[in-house]
Scaffold this motif. Structure first.
Motif, mmCIF file in Angstrom:
data_model
loop_
_atom_site.group_PDB
_atom_site.id
_atom_site.type_symbol
_atom_site.label_atom_id
_atom_site.label_comp_id
_atom_site.label_asym_id
_atom_site.label_seq_id
_atom_site.Cartn_x
_atom_site.Cartn_y
_atom_site.Cartn_z
ATOM 1 N N LEU A 122 0.828 -1.209 0.000
ATOM 2 C CA LEU A 122 0.000 0.000 0.000
ATOM 3 C C LEU A 122 0.864 1.262 0.000
ATOM 4 O O LEU A 122 0.517 2.255 -0.637
ATOM 5 N N LYS A 123 2.008 1.212 0.661
ATOM 6 C CA LYS A 123 2.950 2.344 0.607
ATOM 7 C C LYS A 123 3.486 2.527 -0.814
ATOM 8 O O LYS A 123 3.684 3.657 -1.268
ATOM 9 N N LYS A 131 -4.668 6.098 -5.153
ATOM 10 C CA LYS A 131 -5.240 6.556 -3.889
ATOM 11 C C LYS A 131 -6.390 5.681 -3.390
ATOM 12 O O LYS A 131 -6.743 5.705 -2.222
ATOM 13 N N LYS A 132 -6.969 4.925 -4.282
ATOM 14 C CA LYS A 132 -8.087 4.031 -3.959
ATOM 15 C C LYS A 132 -7.686 2.658 -4.511
ATOM 16 O O LYS A 132 -7.637 2.459 -5.720
ATOM 17 N N GLY A 153 -9.072 -2.466 4.765
ATOM 18 C CA GLY A 153 -9.942 -2.794 3.642
ATOM 19 C C GLY A 153 -11.401 -2.740 4.044
ATOM 20 O O GLY A 153 -11.773 -3.204 5.123
ATOM 21 N N ILE A 154 -12.207 -2.170 3.169
ATOM 22 C CA ILE A 154 -13.652 -2.060 3.392
ATOM 23 C C ILE A 154 -14.349 -2.878 2.315
ATOM 24 O O ILE A 154 -14.194 -2.614 1.120
ATOM 25 N N LEU A 155 -15.116 -3.883 2.762
ATOM 26 C CA LEU A 155 -15.825 -4.754 1.817
ATOM 27 C C LEU A 155 -16.887 -3.956 1.071
ATOM 28 O O LEU A 155 -17.756 -3.347 1.685
ATOM 29 N N VAL A 171 -9.295 -0.014 -0.177
ATOM 30 C CA VAL A 171 -8.463 0.659 0.825
ATOM 31 C C VAL A 171 -8.221 2.065 0.294
ATOM 32 O O VAL A 171 -7.771 2.250 -0.842
ATOM 33 N N TYR A 172 -8.557 3.062 1.112
ATOM 34 C CA TYR A 172 -8.404 4.464 0.734
ATOM 35 C C TYR A 172 -7.130 4.998 1.365
ATOM 36 O O TYR A 172 -6.951 4.938 2.580
ATOM 37 N N LEU A 173 -6.241 5.506 0.516
ATOM 38 C CA LEU A 173 -4.936 5.979 0.997
ATOM 39 C C LEU A 173 -4.865 7.503 1.052
ATOM 40 O O LEU A 173 -5.543 8.188 0.360
#
Length: 173
Positions: A122-123, A131-132, A153-155, A171-173
């Protein structure tokens, strides 16, 4: 404490990578996040495709550019897992595959390595301007679902692929 480093494969990594592949074949496991290592006839064939698919200019038909890392132990350089970060999504990846695929060799599972690998990936996504991030897993793969949730993580939903149900997490970064 950081236990893993990401390293780009080189020709000198042939023995490590073929040993990794052997362990997956012996255990009849799926080799996700390996840029097709499991289906390659030879290491050289795989390495050529790995290099081609790392750049937009040379990516092979129907694929997207991706960066594939070996996740190696900081302490001894042992290959623990592999992870593939796709730079963009095509229709298939948007529905079923996601931005990131990964695997951890069976002998190293249940030690938190997948969670650490995904966090490092993710980094890398941030560096790529993603970003998403979409990450998917088979609904029956509870360990992978936990790994994704442990990395925020969001299902979003579940998609029926006919022979399996794919869970889609963002996953929102």
């Amino acid at each position: 404490m950081k236990r893993l480093n990401f390293i780009l494969p080189t020709l000198e990594d042939k023995k490590k990578l073929m040993d990794y592949k052997r362990e997956f074949i012996e255990n009849n496991d799926s080799m996700d996040g390996t840029a097709g290592l499991g289906s390659a006839e030879t290491f050289e064939e795989w390495y050529s495709a790995f290099c081609d698919n790392s750049k937009e200019e040379t990516v092979r038909d129907s694929l997207v550019p991706a960066t594939t890392y070996m996740a190696v132990s900081v302490s001894d350089g042992h290959l623990i897992g592999m992870i593939d970060i796709r730079h963009r999504l095509n229709d298939y990846l948007l529905n079923f595959g996601g931005h990131i695929g990964y695997s951890v060799r069976k002998s190293e599972r249940r030690q938190g390595y997948a969670t650490e690998m995904l966090g490092l990936a993710l980094k890398e996504c941030v560096k790529l301007g993603i970003k998403k991030v979409l990450i998917t897993c088979n609904k029956n793969n509870i360990g992978s679902a936990k790994t994704i949730v442990n990395n925020n993580g969001i299902l979003e939903n579940e998609v029926d692929e006919g022979n399996r149900i794919t869970q889609r997490y963002w996953v929102y970064l």
